[in-house]
Design a protein around this motif. Structure first.
Motif, short mmCIF file in Angstrom:
data_model
loop_
_atom_site.label_atom_id
_atom_site.label_comp_id
_atom_site.label_asym_id
_atom_site.label_seq_id
_atom_site.Cartn_x
_atom_site.Cartn_y
_atom_site.Cartn_z
N LYS A 40 0.85 -1.19 0.00
CA LYS A 40 0.00 0.00 0.00
C LYS A 40 0.88 1.24 0.00
O LYS A 40 1.93 1.27 0.62
N GLY A 41 0.43 2.24 -0.71
CA GLY A 41 1.21 3.48 -0.80
C GLY A 41 2.19 3.48 -1.95
O GLY A 41 2.94 4.44 -2.13
N TRP A 42 2.16 2.41 -2.76
CA TRP A 42 3.01 2.32 -3.95
C TRP A 42 2.20 1.73 -5.08
O TRP A 42 1.35 0.86 -4.85
N VAL A 43 2.45 2.19 -6.29
CA VAL A 43 1.81 1.61 -7.47
C VAL A 43 2.85 1.38 -8.55
O VAL A 43 3.92 1.99 -8.56
N HIS A 44 2.50 0.50 -9.45
CA HIS A 44 3.32 0.17 -10.62
C HIS A 44 2.59 0.75 -11.83
O HIS A 44 1.41 0.48 -12.04
N VAL A 45 3.27 1.59 -12.59
CA VAL A 45 2.69 2.20 -13.80
C VAL A 45 3.43 1.62 -14.99
O VAL A 45 4.66 1.74 -15.08
N ASP A 46 2.68 0.98 -15.89
CA ASP A 46 3.36 0.34 -17.01
C ASP A 46 3.82 1.35 -18.06
O ASP A 46 3.50 2.54 -17.99
N LYS A 47 4.59 0.86 -18.99
CA LYS A 47 5.23 1.67 -20.02
C LYS A 47 4.24 2.59 -20.74
O LYS A 47 4.56 3.75 -21.01
N ALA A 48 3.07 2.08 -21.07
CA ALA A 48 2.07 2.89 -21.78
C ALA A 48 1.58 4.06 -20.93
O ALA A 48 1.17 5.09 -21.47
N GLY A 49 1.65 3.92 -19.63
CA GLY A 49 1.19 4.97 -18.73
C GLY A 49 2.18 6.10 -18.53
O GLY A 49 1.85 7.11 -17.91
N VAL A 50 3.39 5.94 -19.07
CA VAL A 50 4.41 6.99 -18.96
C VAL A 50 5.03 7.31 -20.32
O VAL A 50 6.08 7.92 -20.41
N ALA A 51 4.34 6.89 -21.39
CA ALA A 51 4.86 7.09 -22.75
C ALA A 51 4.97 8.57 -23.11
O ALA A 51 5.95 9.00 -23.70
N ALA A 52 3.99 9.35 -22.74
CA ALA A 52 4.00 10.78 -23.03
C ALA A 52 4.68 11.53 -21.88
O ALA A 52 4.57 11.14 -20.72
N ASP A 53 5.37 12.60 -22.22
CA ASP A 53 6.09 13.37 -21.20
C ASP A 53 5.17 13.91 -20.12
O ASP A 53 5.54 13.92 -18.94
N ASP A 54 3.96 14.34 -20.49
CA ASP A 54 3.05 14.86 -19.47
C ASP A 54 2.57 13.76 -18.53
O ASP A 54 2.38 14.00 -17.34
N GLN A 55 2.41 12.53 -19.03
CA GLN A 55 2.03 11.41 -18.16
C GLN A 55 3.14 11.16 -17.14
O GLN A 55 2.86 11.04 -15.94
N LEU A 56 4.36 11.06 -17.63
CA LEU A 56 5.49 10.81 -16.73
C LEU A 56 5.62 11.93 -15.72
O LEU A 56 5.78 11.67 -14.52
#
Length: 119
Positions: A86-102
């Motif tokens: 709890k208090g941590w998540v895993h964000v896959d590659k597609a979720g950080v593909a765009a600079d604004d997402q990251l």
């Protein structure tokens, strides 16, 4: 078998790490540390976000918001040794593909650890 600096440099996605560095440029208290098979970014000793070798990130999030955040696209629970953290998540590659997402994910973790005492 790879050893030394070359082995360490392949332990995480270099391009993703550089993108995180760009988001954090100008911030104070930034340190980097090899952790959990990736590269962690810490603020005053508290881990905020980490890049792994597959181009995914792990992000520190408010514990009380973990379940809500897990409802977002490309987000999964952070599981270590078979246990959800709890208090941590895993964000896959597609979720950080765009600079604004990251940027949004890095800022979420970075701003959260600003509330913690330095280590």
């Amino acid at each position: 078998m790879l050893t030394g600096a070359l082995a360490l440099s392949m332990a995480y996605d270099e391009e993703l790490a550089d993108r995180i560095r760009e988001v954090l440029s100008g911030e104070t208290g930034v340190t980097e540390k090899a952790m959990f098979g990736g590269l962690a970014f810490l603020r005053n000793g508290n881990m905020a976000v980490a890049a792994n070798r597959e181009g995914h990130i792990m992000v520190r999030v408010p514990r009380e918001e973990t379940e809500e955040i897990l409802g977002r696209d490309h987000v999964e629970p952070m599981v270590m040794s078979g246990r959800e953290i709890k208090g941590w998540v895993h964000v896959d590659k597609a979720g950080v593909a765009a600079d604004d997402q990251l940027r949004d994910w890095v800022r979420l973790g970075w701003d959260l650890v600003a509330t913690l005492p330095p280590k």
